[in-house]
Motif scaffolding. Structure first.
Motif, PDB file in Angstrom:
ATOM      1  N   ALA A  98       0.800  -1.282  -0.081  1.00  0.00           N
ATOM      2  CA  ALA A  98       0.035   0.014   0.048  1.00  0.00           C
ATOM      3  C   ALA A  98       1.133   1.407  -0.137  1.00  0.00           C
ATOM      4  CB  ALA A  98      -0.910   0.164   1.254  1.00  0.00           C
ATOM      5  N   GLY A  99       0.418   2.267  -0.661  1.00  0.00           N
ATOM      6  CA  GLY A  99       1.034   3.622  -0.755  1.00  0.00           C
ATOM      7  C   GLY A  99       0.514   4.546   0.126  1.00  0.00           C
ATOM      8  N   GLY A 100       0.985   5.567   0.001  1.00  0.00           N
ATOM      9  CA  GLY A 100       0.457   6.752   1.068  1.00  0.00           C
ATOM     10  C   GLY A 100       0.975   6.737   2.327  1.00  0.00           C
ATOM     11  N   LYS A 101       0.612   7.837   3.285  1.00  0.00           N
ATOM     12  CA  LYS A 101       1.004   7.770   4.592  1.00  0.00           C
ATOM     13  C   LYS A 101       0.364   6.896   5.689  1.00  0.00           C
ATOM     14  CE  LYS A 101       0.974  12.198   4.881  1.00  0.00           C
ATOM     15  NZ  LYS A 101       1.152  13.527   5.164  1.00  0.00           N
ATOM     16  N   SER A 102      -1.141   6.487   5.184  1.00  0.00           N
ATOM     17  CA  SER A 102      -2.026   5.643   5.885  1.00  0.00           C
ATOM     18  C   SER A 102      -2.060   4.389   5.275  1.00  0.00           C
ATOM     19  CB  SER A 102      -3.335   6.615   5.889  1.00  0.00           C
ATOM     20  OG  SER A 102      -3.230   7.712   6.618  1.00  0.00           O
ATOM     21  N   ALA A 103      -0.667   3.728   5.009  1.00  0.00           N
ATOM     22  CA  ALA A 103      -0.796   2.348   4.382  1.00  0.00           C
ATOM     23  C   ALA A 103      -1.051   1.370   5.390  1.00  0.00           C
ATOM     24  CB  ALA A 103       0.584   2.337   3.960  1.00  0.00           C
ATOM     25  N   ASP A 104      -2.696   1.429   5.319  1.00  0.00           N
ATOM     26  CA  ASP A 104      -3.182   0.382   6.469  1.00  0.00           C
ATOM     27  C   ASP A 104      -3.510  -1.101   5.962  1.00  0.00           C
ATOM     28  OD1 ASP A 104      -3.325   2.816   7.772  1.00  0.00           O
ATOM     29  OD2 ASP A 104      -5.618   2.695   8.023  1.00  0.00           O
ATOM     30  N   LEU A 105      -3.315  -1.107   4.551  1.00  0.00           N
ATOM     31  CA  LEU A 105      -3.753  -2.470   4.261  1.00  0.00           C
ATOM     32  C   LEU A 105      -2.870  -3.642   4.703  1.00  0.00           C
ATOM     33  CD1 LEU A 105      -5.414  -4.233   2.121  1.00  0.00           C
ATOM     34  CD2 LEU A 105      -3.731  -3.582   0.500  1.00  0.00           C
ATOM     35  N   PRO A 106      -1.536  -3.737   4.568  1.00  0.00           N
ATOM     36  CA  PRO A 106      -0.823  -4.553   5.003  1.00  0.00           C
ATOM     37  C   PRO A 106      -1.044  -4.822   6.395  1.00  0.00           C
ATOM     38  CG  PRO A 106       0.583  -3.030   3.741  1.00  0.00           C
ATOM     39  CD  PRO A 106      -0.727  -2.375   3.959  1.00  0.00           C
ATOM     40  N   ASN A 107      -1.054  -3.695   7.389  1.00  0.00           N
ATOM     41  CA  ASN A 107      -1.169  -4.076   8.830  1.00  0.00           C
ATOM     42  C   ASN A 107      -2.840  -4.714   8.931  1.00  0.00           C
ATOM     43  OD1 ASN A 107       0.679  -2.275   8.310  1.00  0.00           O
ATOM     44  ND2 ASN A 107      -0.246  -0.639   9.644  1.00  0.00           N
ATOM     45  N   MET A 108      -3.908  -4.259   8.318  1.00  0.00           N
ATOM     46  CA  MET A 108      -5.051  -4.758   8.775  1.00  0.00           C
ATOM     47  C   MET A 108      -5.041  -6.410   8.295  1.00  0.00           C
ATOM     48  SD  MET A 108      -6.438  -2.604  10.654  1.00  0.00           S
ATOM     49  CE  MET A 108      -7.889  -3.653  10.862  1.00  0.00           C
ATOM     50  N   THR A 109      -4.529  -6.478   6.845  1.00  0.00           N
ATOM     51  CA  THR A 109      -4.561  -7.704   6.622  1.00  0.00           C
ATOM     52  C   THR A 109      -4.052  -8.790   7.520  1.00  0.00           C
ATOM     53  OG1 THR A 109      -4.671  -6.920   4.382  1.00  0.00           O
ATOM     54  CG2 THR A 109      -3.793  -9.273   4.649  1.00  0.00           C
ATOM     55  N   ALA A 110      -2.427  -8.310   8.108  1.00  0.00           N
ATOM     56  CA  ALA A 110      -1.774  -9.143   8.824  1.00  0.00           C
ATOM     57  C   ALA A 110      -2.819  -9.272  10.514  1.00  0.00           C
ATOM     58  CB  ALA A 110      -0.408  -8.538   9.472  1.00  0.00           C
ATOM     59  N   SER A 111      -3.561  -8.290  10.825  1.00  0.00           N
ATOM     60  CA  SER A 111      -4.382  -8.652  11.840  1.00  0.00           C
ATOM     61  C   SER A 111      -5.328  -9.392  11.726  1.00  0.00           C
ATOM     62  CB  SER A 111      -4.745  -7.248  12.484  1.00  0.00           C
ATOM     63  OG  SER A 111      -3.798  -6.397  12.812  1.00  0.00           O
ATOM     64  N   ILE A 112      -5.992  -9.606  10.473  1.00  0.00           N
ATOM     65  CA  ILE A 112      -7.279 -10.330  10.252  1.00  0.00           C
ATOM     66  C   ILE A 112      -6.753 -11.841   9.852  1.00  0.00           C
ATOM     67  CG2 ILE A 112      -9.023 -10.626   9.181  1.00  0.00           C
ATOM     68  CD1 ILE A 112      -9.084  -7.438   8.822  1.00  0.00           C
ATOM     69  N   ALA A 113      -5.718 -12.003   9.223  1.00  0.00           N
ATOM     70  CA  ALA A 113      -5.382 -13.074   8.633  1.00  0.00           C
ATOM     71  C   ALA A 113      -4.540 -13.912   9.617  1.00  0.00           C
ATOM     72  CB  ALA A 113      -4.378 -12.930   7.437  1.00  0.00           C
ATOM     73  N   TYR A 114      -4.122 -13.301  10.318  1.00  0.00           N
ATOM     74  CA  TYR A 114      -3.144 -13.779  11.741  1.00  0.00           C
ATOM     75  C   TYR A 114      -3.675 -15.230  11.879  1.00  0.00           C
ATOM     76  CZ  TYR A 114      -1.150 -14.727  16.566  1.00  0.00           C
ATOM     77  OH  TYR A 114      -0.562 -15.123  17.404  1.00  0.00           O
ATOM     78  N   PRO A 115      -2.971 -16.321  12.235  1.00  0.00           N
ATOM     79  CA  PRO A 115      -1.320 -16.372  12.442  1.00  0.00           C
ATOM     80  C   PRO A 115      -0.918 -16.764  10.808  1.00  0.00           C
ATOM     81  CG  PRO A 115      -2.005 -18.315  12.965  1.00  0.00           C
ATOM     82  CD  PRO A 115      -3.529 -17.685  12.698  1.00  0.00           C
ATOM     83  N   LEU A 116      -1.508 -16.300   9.761  1.00  0.00           N
ATOM     84  CA  LEU A 116      -0.525 -16.481   8.290  1.00  0.00           C
ATOM     85  C   LEU A 116       0.161 -15.450   8.192  1.00  0.00           C
ATOM     86  CD1 LEU A 116      -1.439 -18.624   6.138  1.00  0.00           C
ATOM     87  CD2 LEU A 116      -2.794 -16.581   4.976  1.00  0.00           C
ATOM     88  N   PRO A 117       1.412 -15.614   7.785  1.00  0.00           N
ATOM     89  CA  PRO A 117       2.424 -14.517   7.583  1.00  0.00           C
ATOM     90  C   PRO A 117       2.124 -13.451   6.601  1.00  0.00           C
ATOM     91  CG  PRO A 117       3.473 -16.756   7.574  1.00  0.00           C
ATOM     92  CD  PRO A 117       1.964 -17.158   7.390  1.00  0.00           C
ATOM     93  N   VAL A 118       2.251 -12.338   6.848  1.00  0.00           N
ATOM     94  CA  VAL A 118       2.127 -11.294   5.739  1.00  0.00           C
ATOM     95  C   VAL A 118       3.272 -10.506   5.757  1.00  0.00           C
ATOM     96  CG1 VAL A 118       0.880  -9.191   5.325  1.00  0.00           C
ATOM     97  CG2 VAL A 118      -0.481 -11.150   6.394  1.00  0.00           C
ATOM     98  N   ILE A 119       3.773 -10.499   4.410  1.00  0.00           N
ATOM     99  CA  ILE A 119       4.962  -9.364   4.211  1.00  0.00           C
ATOM    100  C   ILE A 119       4.395  -8.142   3.688  1.00  0.00           C
ATOM    101  CG2 ILE A 119       7.040  -9.162   2.706  1.00  0.00           C
ATOM    102  CD1 ILE A 119       6.980 -12.226   3.066  1.00  0.00           C
ATOM    103  N   GLY A 120       4.547  -7.206   4.482  1.00  0.00           N
ATOM    104  CA  GLY A 120       4.227  -5.764   3.786  1.00  0.00           C
ATOM    105  C   GLY A 120       5.213  -4.969   2.884  1.00  0.00           C
ATOM    106  N   VAL A 121       4.707  -4.516   1.997  1.00  0.00           N
ATOM    107  CA  VAL A 121       5.349  -3.734   1.198  1.00  0.00           C
ATOM    108  C   VAL A 121       4.913  -2.255   1.176  1.00  0.00           C
ATOM    109  CG1 VAL A 121       6.338  -3.399  -1.156  1.00  0.00           C
ATOM    110  CG2 VAL A 121       5.610  -5.562  -0.493  1.00  0.00           C
ATOM    111  N   PRO A 122       5.749  -1.440   1.613  1.00  0.00           N
ATOM    112  CA  PRO A 122       5.298   0.085   1.396  1.00  0.00           C
ATOM    113  C   PRO A 122       5.760   0.590   0.094  1.00  0.00           C
ATOM    114  CG  PRO A 122       6.988  -0.391   3.277  1.00  0.00           C
ATOM    115  CD  PRO A 122       7.083  -1.651   2.329  1.00  0.00           C
TER     116      PRO A 122
END
Lengths: 212, 212, 212, 212, 212, 212, 212, 212
Positions: free
Chosen positions: B111-135
């Protein structure tokens, strides 16, 4: 897992270190960079800012040594390599470890990106040989300069391989009066230029100066 | 308030999660991004920097799976979606919640921008599946990486979906020795290139190297 | 130039790598840090923020393995070392190079300062073993995460070795369903706490909640 | 995977949303925060800076409503909850989705850390209800304010829940002239204080003023 | 020292404030900016990013009112002025002071540079009328948002007058159900687009999607 | 909406401006600050760093004038006020507008926070009277210095009201040779101290110097 | 080591300082810059932003004096020099030391880069003559403004030599009422422009204004 | 305007430069700092971090020379002075200009604040003598390192005078093999410590290690 091309460089560096060549025949300065995309910053760009290669060859009488066993005519020389800390850690390790035995007196190491580890790791392994770090980008500066206590490196400003070469020669000049002379001559030329442009601007005035 | 196009994606994801397909037939990696304007960073740009799509398909033998019910021939596959945290929160919620049941092993979320919430929210909901965030942009990095204690995410550097794909395959390789082999083969090629360019620069010297 | 204490560690690591011990008897996770002053961040502080040691031993059933040849009872274990990139580059090199042969599945590497090279160099040398970088200070984050294309690392936020341990276990959990269960149990406890405090605050009101 | 305490809150919020209570009996303002450690910033600290709770109850005549079915005497009220975006995403989703039906007119949402997703996600889900984001720390500001086009949020400065409450009441005051009056009365008091201290400093002079 | 053109605007604003026009005939939203060079950001650029003017007129049914005494047909309108805090402080003072009497319900104020005082000063003088600050450049954000306790302003992200207009209408929508409807309709269209592009990318695959 | 205490100050300033007092009887320098909490920075802290009050009274022979109609004995004087841009905009406006008529030659204006508007707005309204801005905090510097073209202000470094007072007197000294003398005398004392400590450190050596 | 061109400038400045010329015949303002590459910022760019040269000659009736012994007709003049702190420290020293004797009343000193020492060193040596520092680049601002206690400088925003010239004339105007008049006339023209464009935008409306 | 104490130092430095003392009797390293408040950083703090004084005297066999005419017994020595660029520019000028004639081989120059001009100006004037800049505070780093092309300086990280001393001795060691030996001995001790603590932590385990 080491590739053939890297292994052959490693073997060569180790062989050279064992040769025990006279100091007059080996390069004084080793210039290394993390990628050939750093070459414009580290050597100087043909269309842009001059760099280490330019000041060494054009102002200070150095030649680039491209064959360890055949020294160029000039008394003072440097060599150039691409060495990647993250892609070829073994090559980096060997280059730094053999540097003193290969006759180098100072290393100029440049790297870009935020994880600019090459200068630091080289300084740690080649210690106590002096290493001058060149952050290839502004964002590389913290990583290059931030070494912990006991692990020294000195750094120049981002992108200024030109000044790194001057600093390297300042170190060499402690032992070589002819280099001291060349540094002074270079500097006098620099001053002369400033003095001329200042008089010009002052006496023609701003619009006149611009019309030149 | 959910639009028709979003609702139909949500329904489809939930249907797929219920299918209980064999792991060989489902994608191992899910690549999601906040907007199709992120595609050049997340997949790789045709005229610019390569990305996750490029390294997966060209170096590591993956294929992109575009139909959940019809797997491509390759043993290892990935899928690609646009999922916007701020414009389609429900779709994001469903994608993350169904990920494990749909057979994914790791998610790469950019996700782009300063509020790049997609990786975080996905990691929180999909947990414990590993999520790699790409700014997707430099300014997205703090938002992507700054998760609180207990809510894990791992991140790569801004814009480096290429490395995110390598990291995803490093995770998969713990179970799949053939992926371990492919990662090593890729790396040897990378090293080989560095070694060749280093020898070239050294032996031709700076001006000679540039003339090539 | 390598000191005796460092050389003996190097020798030991190499000996262990040659032992070919069964995976059940070797640590899954290696935790390394640049200095013992990083221990409060990397393991968790007794009086402050919990860390990797705390979550592994208290929430996820791991034990610390302190003798390579004598495994603790727990099925899943980790080991802890101080490894300095800049003061003991050879030890770092050996640790990373022997990691896979010593049975490690994932490394958590933490370093402080602006030149936090340990996680990056370890990731480069141990590749393709996954390495999770922990910036020990906020200012270490750019150096840890900024790896160039082709040299993957994943990172967590500054100071969050706690989350790094969760992420490491998320990777291991792809193969070990019992770890998946433990991760879920930990998370449910976390949620339970948030729900209780939320109800408390809401129902007592702000002043009442504070009086508790 | 949702814990019991969280599920019971979700059930309650949904039940309340279905109650169709008169607007006079429901809170106008919902104050939510990512953790109870944010309470000093979001409500106001007893020993430090005043916050939303303080200005609402002491200056603007609001009361805190702690039981949805039993409204306090005051015409204007607010409620307070802990809602964690990363640890209880489902609770966040439900709170935002039911907000309008539960009678709220404006939400004040505060979160700390660099990934301060709670205000943004709440604004996206509760849309078009106005959400005022409060970055609990300076480093939370970029994440709170950086929403993409089409996903509106308004934010106040880091730590200033006091001003967020004033802004929330400015919004309510468009419909409620008595709130307009209270806002003006509060402001006149504020000015009066500045005028008095200015005269004091001026007329006593710097040393005299300090002796007071 | 006030110039003629500025004085005539001041006189006009004061005359309009005294007219006591019905609310249906006056603009709800006042858009002001520090310089006409801010117009592309504040209204929306013809070749670039859309802004407040675009979303108000194209999505939400507003018209721009250019003559205070002759209202356009649309029920909801806005007006636009250039007001410079540093070059025309008196005009700024008058605009803010007469805003409520001239019938405005909310002001959107944008300014660029590091000393972006217009939104803050306007919020202070027009208080308790809500003011939404738009930092015209990234570097304007701290100055716009950093108001002291007791002096409220709300802000949107740098350059996002589009979102400021949405937020302004969210405030108006508390009283005007037809605006609530328009906000929902706009949002559903936005979602619909995301859903369509997501399906497209997923089903065509990355190369297929690019060929479109 | 203006409070009584503020209105009485405004009335007084306007009355003083109309008095047409001789320049010898009016303060040369006006010191204003956004809040009395800025007093330690603007005047100098009793236990910490000295400020404008200290250098003016102790080094440069100024006295503080606390009653406009009764000048102190000293030829050169200054006055001190609290003036809040955001809480008392009208007072700020009047102070700046009457400054020249009240006999001031230069204003020193300090403000804290990120929206440090007081110096800028004062400079805009009092123009062409010189205004020296003092950012009370580091974060106030961009807001104080960032004025647009045509709206001049000069600034000193954050927290340095001491230097602002020196700069103000440098301006006055162009007309008053006795102030020129005092500035030189102050400076010679400053130099004398540096010379003494340097000799001391050099001759005692580091440990000896510390023992003093 | 001083070059001939620099030495001749030094000799000339010292000779001029000894001439004791009447103040009407010497420049009031000295403009110096670290390099002629700073000329576009310091004087104003022909194709870009106007600067000190432009506002002095076009708005405030100054002429550039290019020969110390032959003053131009205008009563108020300025001179321009290139003076490099790092390449010609002796020239800098002499320029600052002779400034007062050469009749200057205020110096405008601009420098670029991160080590923008020229304004600071000039202020230290020319003290108590007022020096206005102009950071030529944004990154030069901290270095220009950060002077220690006791060593005053005032600064304008990065790149704004235009405002530095206005500030310099504000200082001169304390003694010269005709300059006060010119400053007011300039400002009224500036306001007039803002008022006209504001009316234009308001009355034509956004699209109409753009069509002009 | 130069004070007596400063003039006497200047006279002394010039006298010493004329003495032509043998190199064995003069200090090799000159340590200068902008203020005696920098002493803890530049020499090392008794209760805090060690510095240049500590490593030179305790690890590398140097003595501090406090009388130019009476050398201490040790072969290698350093001297210490306070030299302020902004308060005593003439002293700085003389120190740098006489450095080479006074027998120094390298200067370590430290300064704090954002305008840390001492290292840069010293490097420019003492050129081609090598100068190692020490930013005394983090915020001093840009100013110290940012020298323009042609004006070389090398810098260490903020606050690390310890490493600056190591780097100075690395330069001296090119000519003095006994210093090379001492540098290696120091380093082996450093490594030995890391190796011991690493084994300790590993073998006792985290809780055991803490109990020590």
């Amino acid at each position: 897992m080491t590739s053939e091309s890297v292994q052959s460089l490693i073997d060569q560096l180790e062989a050279e270190a064992a040769m025990d060549r006279p100091v007059e025949a080996t390069p004084e300065i080793g210039i290394i960079m993390g990628s050939d995309s750093d070459l414009d910053v580290m050597a100087g760009s043909e269309s842009g800012r001059p760099g280490a290669f330019d000041v060494l060859t054009e102002e200070l009488g150095f030649e680039e040594q491209t064959d360890y066993e055949t020294a160029p005519e000039a008394r003072f020389t440097f060599e150039t390599f691409v060495v990647s800390a993250h892609r070829t850690p073994e090559l980096m390790y060997t280059y730094a470890e053999t540097a003193e035995d290969r006759g180098l007196d100072v290393i100029i190491a440049g790297a870009g990106g935020k994880s600019a580890d090459l200068p630091n790791m080289t300084a740690s392994i080649a210690y106590p040989l002096p290493v001058i770090g060149v952050p290839v980008q502004e964002k590389s500066l913290p990583s290059v300069i931030g070494m912990p206590q006991g692990a020294p490196i000195v750094a120049v400003d981002a992108g200024k391989s030109f000044n790194a070469a001057l600093s390297a020669v300042q170190i060499l000049a402690r032992q070589h009066p002819e280099l001291q002379e060349r540094l002074l001559a270079y500097h006098e030329g620099l001053q002369q230029g400033v003095g001329e442009v200042s008089r010009d601007l002052h006496e023609r005035g701003t619009p006149g100066f611009r019309d030149t």
